[in-house]
Design a protein around this motif. Structure first.
Motif, mmCIF file in Angstrom:
data_model
loop_
_atom_site.group_PDB
_atom_site.id
_atom_site.type_symbol
_atom_site.label_atom_id
_atom_site.label_comp_id
_atom_site.label_asym_id
_atom_site.label_seq_id
_atom_site.Cartn_x
_atom_site.Cartn_y
_atom_site.Cartn_z
ATOM 1 N N SER A 139 66.599 -14.786 87.636
ATOM 2 C CA SER A 139 66.053 -14.485 86.211
ATOM 3 C C SER A 139 67.196 -15.010 84.983
ATOM 4 C CB SER A 139 64.965 -13.107 86.483
ATOM 5 O OG SER A 139 65.879 -12.407 86.852
ATOM 6 N N ILE A 151 66.686 -17.547 81.571
ATOM 7 C CA ILE A 151 66.489 -17.130 80.475
ATOM 8 C C ILE A 151 68.000 -17.972 79.876
ATOM 9 C CG2 ILE A 151 67.234 -15.010 78.556
ATOM 10 C CD1 ILE A 151 65.531 -13.258 80.973
ATOM 11 N N GLU A 189 59.995 -10.200 76.113
ATOM 12 C CA GLU A 189 59.548 -10.655 77.588
ATOM 13 C C GLU A 189 61.243 -10.723 77.952
ATOM 14 O OE1 GLU A 189 58.674 -14.400 75.315
ATOM 15 O OE2 GLU A 189 58.746 -12.711 74.836
ATOM 16 N N ASP A 190 62.392 -11.787 77.297
ATOM 17 C CA ASP A 190 63.774 -11.653 78.158
ATOM 18 C C ASP A 190 64.409 -10.031 78.304
ATOM 19 O OD1 ASP A 190 63.205 -14.509 78.094
ATOM 20 O OD2 ASP A 190 64.242 -14.131 76.139
ATOM 21 N N ASP A 224 62.466 -7.485 78.880
ATOM 22 C CA ASP A 224 61.402 -6.851 79.366
ATOM 23 C C ASP A 224 62.110 -6.891 80.399
ATOM 24 O OD1 ASP A 224 60.797 -5.520 77.658
ATOM 25 O OD2 ASP A 224 58.390 -6.496 77.563
ATOM 26 N N THR A 225 62.603 -7.969 81.157
ATOM 27 C CA THR A 225 62.847 -8.862 82.693
ATOM 28 C C THR A 225 64.164 -8.281 83.266
ATOM 29 O OG1 THR A 225 61.685 -11.152 82.652
ATOM 30 C CG2 THR A 225 63.451 -10.623 84.054
ATOM 31 N N ASN A 281 63.978 -4.054 83.164
ATOM 32 C CA ASN A 281 63.421 -3.780 84.577
ATOM 33 C C ASN A 281 63.426 -4.259 85.844
ATOM 34 O OD1 ASN A 281 61.691 -1.240 83.595
ATOM 35 N ND2 ASN A 281 61.029 -3.474 81.809
ATOM 36 N N MET A 282 65.033 -4.774 85.814
ATOM 37 C CA MET A 282 65.311 -5.628 86.961
ATOM 38 C C MET A 282 65.139 -4.061 88.488
ATOM 39 S SD MET A 282 66.068 -8.534 87.382
ATOM 40 C CE MET A 282 67.421 -9.951 86.042
#
Length: 306
Positions: free
Chosen positions: A212, A216, A263-264, A266-267, A270-271
């Motif tokens: 992920s 990004i 969105e980046d 948030d990713t 929230n790992m």
């Protein structure tokens, strides 16, 4: 004045109005110390913040590097730390003076308590921490240091200080990356105007291959390291990546020309996987073991003084 102190994106303002560059160069005795890389960071990449510690054994080399860079030491935000065996009213002051002497300065920008742990023979841990913190408050009052703080302190450790202190810590420096993101601790610090600072932002390289993160990075045409550092900055966490390689030092500094999307963020915010690089359970043995400062220091390209 350097851009890092005039551009609001490139610094944070501590609760006593001191400007602290949000991006710095970390140093340590584990992984080596490169004189060339520190000079290059200051002279060619615009770094104006260096983080070190007495324990690392490289303070005197940093002084040489600042001099060699041609950058005024007054423009460099210098952070160093007090090791727990130096905790105590007189010993802390002696340690502070020794760090200043080795760094070639009369005042420091930030002085931190390195760990909340103390030598195991101490009967009253909290009393020693408070005596040490009061010494830092006195150094601040005497204008020997511009800001004071702690490192690796969790909420219960901070409570010990906050219940008795005259000055709330300006900074709390802890491990911080997407796989070690202490949200409750960060919120606790924010509520009390304690600036959060993160070390190991790249997870010692262990998280750079995370799919992920690589996705990004590809989307922004940046490296995974740049994505992780940018994530720190957009969270307004002071970030101090370390490297002994010039090209990595440069790459790590090139993070102000793009922005991660919602969105980046948030990713990365929230790992679910958890990785802790620095194991706190190993610290007590290191404090009680009488190894010298810089015992793991690997000297890389340090000039010999005449």
């Amino acid at each position: 004045m350097a851009d890092v102190y005039t551009n609001p994106e490139k610094h944070v303002i501590l609760h006593n109005n001191v400007k602290m560059p949000i991006l710095g160069l970390g140093t340590s005795h584990d992984g080596g110390y490169s004189h060339e890389a520190v000079v290059y960071a200051l002279k060619n990449c615009g770094y104006r913040h260096i983080d070190t510690a007495k324990r690392y054994g490289c303070e005197k080399y940093i002084a040489q590097a600042i001099k060699a860079s041609g950058v005024s030491s007054e423009d460099v935000f210098l952070t160093t730390k007090c090791w727990p065996t130096d905790y105590g009213t007189n010993t802390t002051r002696e340690a502070f003076n020794g760090s200043c002497q080795r760094l070639g300065v009369n005042t420091l920008d930030l002085y931190l308590l390195h760990w909340p742990d103390v030598p195991s023979g101490v009967r009253d841990k909290n009393s020693l921490l408070l005596d040490t913190w009061r010494t830092l408050e006195l150094l601040l009052d005497e204008e020997r240091v511009r800001s004071i703080g702690v490192s690796n302190f969790l909420e219960p450790h901070l409570e010990v200080i906050l219940n008795e202190c005259s000055v709330v810590p300006h900074v709390n420096q802890c491990e911080f990356h997407p796989y070690n993101n202490p949200k409750k601790l960060r919120s606790y610090c924010k509520e009390r105007n304690i600036q959060f600072e993160g070390y190991c932002p790249l997870g010692n390289g262990q998280i750079l291959t995370e799919p992920s993160i690589q996705d990004i990075a590809q989307k922004h045409s940046k490296s995974p390291a740049q994505i992780l550092i940018r994530w720190n900055l957009q969270n307004r966490v002071v970030c101090i990546p370390k490297s002994t390689k010039n090209h990595r030092v440069k790459e790590n500094s090139e993070v102000f020309d793009f922005e991660l999307r919602t969105e980046d963020m948030d990713t990365l915010n929230n790992m679910t996987r958890e990785i802790q690089i620095m194991d706190p359970s190993t610290i007590q043995a290191k404090i009680d073991n009488p190894l010298p400062d810089g015992y793991k220091l690997k000297l890389v390209q340090i000039p010999v003084e005449p």
